[in-house]
Design an enzyme around this catalytic site. Structure first.
Site: not given
Length: 352
Positions: A16, A128, A170, A172, A178, A208, A210-211, A301, A313
């Protein structure tokens, strides 16, 4: 009244890097120049610290146009064998080696006040897996997930994971921000491709459930007293709110600020954001992202301890709509950094 000597640290050894430069540029433009004497500190992608000779704008600095900064626990920041006098710094860094506690630890050792969360909470919120464990232990709902480390990746079976989490899911990197390296998975071939992609960015990967819910974000500011912004909603025009949607595609998402919510739901989201902030021992600032399901259930999340500060932002925009203009926000962050250093200086470091 003398000016506060304030450093802006940007760039960094992170995926990033470019986003950090954009954030720092917005911060530089918004800071009140009559209140601060600014020093621009650029960290290259290789990790070299350079002090800008030209303080007129935030930009990439090469070795011929910047002076190398050395960081020492004994003397702080030094340039050309002289101490760089700094009252506080704004570490406008995103991702690894920026919001994961590493730069915070370095500044702590150098005895330099910095804005934002401590070493401990920065590291926890970046991870996470650890975030999920702490929140669940304190009764805060998160998405069901499975953590896989580098040594276990060959043992992951798609059918077993699908049975447990369902589709979509998902995948990750655990320690990235990001949406870097994040994939939405709807079948077996996508599953293994997503695992391979995520492991390119971290040695730990989160899978995870999916929500199906609205994506809501809230900005939190403060220490002992917390200010929680009105919620904002992200309506993605792509499969999910990806890196491209956030920074590269102008039409990738619509940001609704404030979100269209009734008062009761808004208050519940704000209360959960505050509880999340306290549970993870955050301080100064954080953006709390949640999903709001149709049933009314709120699922946290992630928590971003160094959110984006670009002109578009969510963190500064949410606070601005809530009554705190960008320049006032930066003033408060600097004040909070100096207050924390005062508290820490009162602590004993020996038993005498």
């Amino acid at each position: 009244m003398s000016k506060i000597k304030l450093g802006i640290i940007y760039g960094g050894k992170s995926t990033e890097h470019e986003v950090s430069i954009r954030s720092a540029s917005s911060v530089f433009d918004a800071l009140r120049k009559d209140k601060y004497e600014l020093e621009l500190i650029y960290i290259t992608k290789d990790g070299q610290w350079l002090l800008a000779n030209d303080k007129k704008e935030v930009k990439i600095i090469d070795q011929t146009k910047g002076r190398e900064i050395l960081v020492s626990p004994a003397s702080g920041l030094t340039v050309d064998n002289k101490v760089l006098e700094i009252d506080a710094v704004l570490p406008i860094l995103h991702g690894t080696a920026g919001e994961d506690g590493t730069i915070q630890g370095l500044l702590e050792l150098a005895n330099i006040p910095f804005a934002g969360c401590s070493v401990r909470s920065s590291a926890v919120c970046m991870d996470k897996d650890m975030t999920k464990r702490l929140l669940q232990e304190n009764g805060i709902e998160t998405a069901a997930g499975i953590m896989v480390n580098y040594f276990e990746q060959d043992q992951v079976n798609y059918k077993d994971v699908e049975t447990k989490l369902g589709l979509p899911m998902f995948i990750k990197p655990v320690n990235q921000g990001s949406s870097v390296g994040v994939s939405k998975v709807t079948n077996e071939s996508e599953f293994y491709q997503a695992l391979e992609l995520a492991f390119n960015f971290d040695s730990k990967v989160m899978i995870e459930k999916g929500i199906d819910g609205r994506e809501i974000e809230v900005s939190v500011l403060g220490d002992e007293e917390l200010f929680v912004s009105v919620p904002g909603e992200i309506v993605s025009n792509t499969e999910f709110y990806s890196y491209d949607s956030k920074y590269l595609d102008d039409d990738g998402a619509v940001l609704n600020i404030p979100a269209n919510l009734d008062d009761e739901v808004q208050k519940r989201i704000q209360d959960i954001a505050k509880k999340t902030f306290r549970t993870l021992d955050c301080e100064g600032m954080a953006r709390v992202d949640v999903f709001l399901e149709q049933s009314g259930k709120i699922i946290v999340n992630e928590v971003n301890t160094l959110p984006g500060f670009t002109s578009i932002s969510m963190y500064p925009k949410l606070l601005e709509v809530s009554g705190i203009p960008y320049a006032d926000l930066l003033d408060q962050l600097v004040t909070l950094a100096l207050k924390r250093k005062e508290r820490e200086n009162r602590l004993k470091t020996d038993l005498l």
